[in-house]
Design an enzyme around this catalytic site. Structure first.
Site: not given
Ligand code: TRP
Length: 334
Positions: A115, A197, A200
């Site tokens: 992040k 994966k 979102k």
């Protein structure tokens, strides 16, 4: 809450769209746990603040997620469904755990590093502290079982380490939590890149099916899904794209992968992709309808949240009082 039953705690951030991956891998598995365990299902809004949010959107997403939890089978008469920021003990325990968490171990967290790279202009303290707040969520309720996806195992490991460290330093206080993983759905992949994966935050619209997508969007996304070289509908390691679609189909239709392989033998990818889309639509449509109905019933959602926060707070208050006493804080005179 029942003292004999074990406690389950899990949470999802109210940010962006909830994906088919989140649903099949996580939320869908929550409702069957409600009879066997004391369950707390939380909307972790404080965690969301670690990346920049538009305040009005965060508020809207939070209420939509409350409705979605219920639409996905979380029953407020069985489980505590609540918003993290409503129970201020989460932030308070986080401070105490911060004093035993080491900068070194937080700095090493994979998700923090990811992040930080993604939000290089906003590497704030909250981002680094994220796993400690998550540990607080879990430890406040002495949850023994924590349903999580694979990407959260490192965070759960930290929660365990902090529980053990605190217990060692101040005497036995916290239950040491364990991960509860659901094999089948925990690895739904991107429709555009089966090595990643379904996430979102993916910027490629076609890679991700949102639980709020309409029928046409779902069909379009599956039609455009990448496939593997040959034309056989078969589950195999060297066919990651088709294996992912078979996995989704099987989870949504209830048909085993072996039966699905037989059903689609010799029929080519086009037919198969449409069938996958249909199976997904059949699962998602009733959830969407129920969610829409619930979002319109604000009074009901608020009553659920009020009750959920009260239930959670009773437990959280007790744990925090105990923690404050153990570390040597003088209790407030009332
Ligand atoms: N970090 C989790 C995720 O992104 C969300 C979360 C926050 C959580 N607190 C939690 C999950 C406590 C389980 C238990 O998926």
């Amino acid at each position: 809450m029942d003292n004999v039953k074990k406690t389950v705690f899990s949470g999802v951030q109210p940010t962006g769209r909830i994906t088919l991956g989140n649903y099949l891998g996580a939320i869908r598995n929550w409702s069957p746990l409600q009879d066997e365990y004391n369950c707390l299902y939380c909307i972790v809004d404080l965690h969301s603040l670690t990346v920049k949010q538009v305040p009005a959107e965060l508020r809207k997403n939070t209420m939509e997620l409350v409705a979605l939890y219920i639409a996905c089978g979380i029953d407020p008469s069985k489980s505590a469904l609540f918003i993290q920021s409503h129970v201020h003990e989460h932030a308070e325990l986080c401070w105490i755990l911060d004093t035993i968490a080491y900068i070194g171990e937080l700095n090493r967290m994979t998700q923090f590093k990811d992040k930080s790279r993604k939000h290089a202009d906003n590497i704030n303290m909250g981002l680094m502290n994220y796993p400690v707040l998550m540990a607080s969520d879990i430890l406040l309720y002495n949850a023994q079982l924590v349903p999580i996806g694979k990407d959260q195992t490192q965070h759960l490991e930290l929660a365990r380490d902090l529980a053990i460290r605190f217990n060692g330093r101040y005497s036995d206080t916290f239950a040491v939590p364990e991960a509860l993983m659901f094999k089948s759905g925990s690895s739904i992949k991107s429709l555009q890149d089966p090595s990643a994966k379904m996430s979102k935050s993916d910027t490629n619209e076609n890679a991700v099916v949102s639980l709020l997508d309409d029928k046409d969007a779902i069909v379009r996304k599956f039609k455009r899904a990448v496939t593997d070289c040959d034309t056989e509908v078969r589950f195999a390691e060297d066919k990651p794209a088709i294996s992912n679609l078979l996995n989704i189909y099987s989870l949504c239709s209830g048909e085993s992968i072996a039966d699905a392989e037989k059903r689609f033998a010799g029929r080519g990818y086009g037919d198969f992709k449409l069938a996958v889309a249909d199976s997904v639509i059949a699962v998602i449509e009733p959830i969407q309808a129920e969610q829409k109905r619930l979002v319109a019933d604000k009074a009901y959602l608020e009553s659920v949240l009020k009750q959920g926060a009260e239930q959670a707070e009773r437990i959280a208050r007790k744990t925090l009082d105990k923690v404050y006493r153990k570390v040597g804080l003088v209790g407030r005179i009332r």
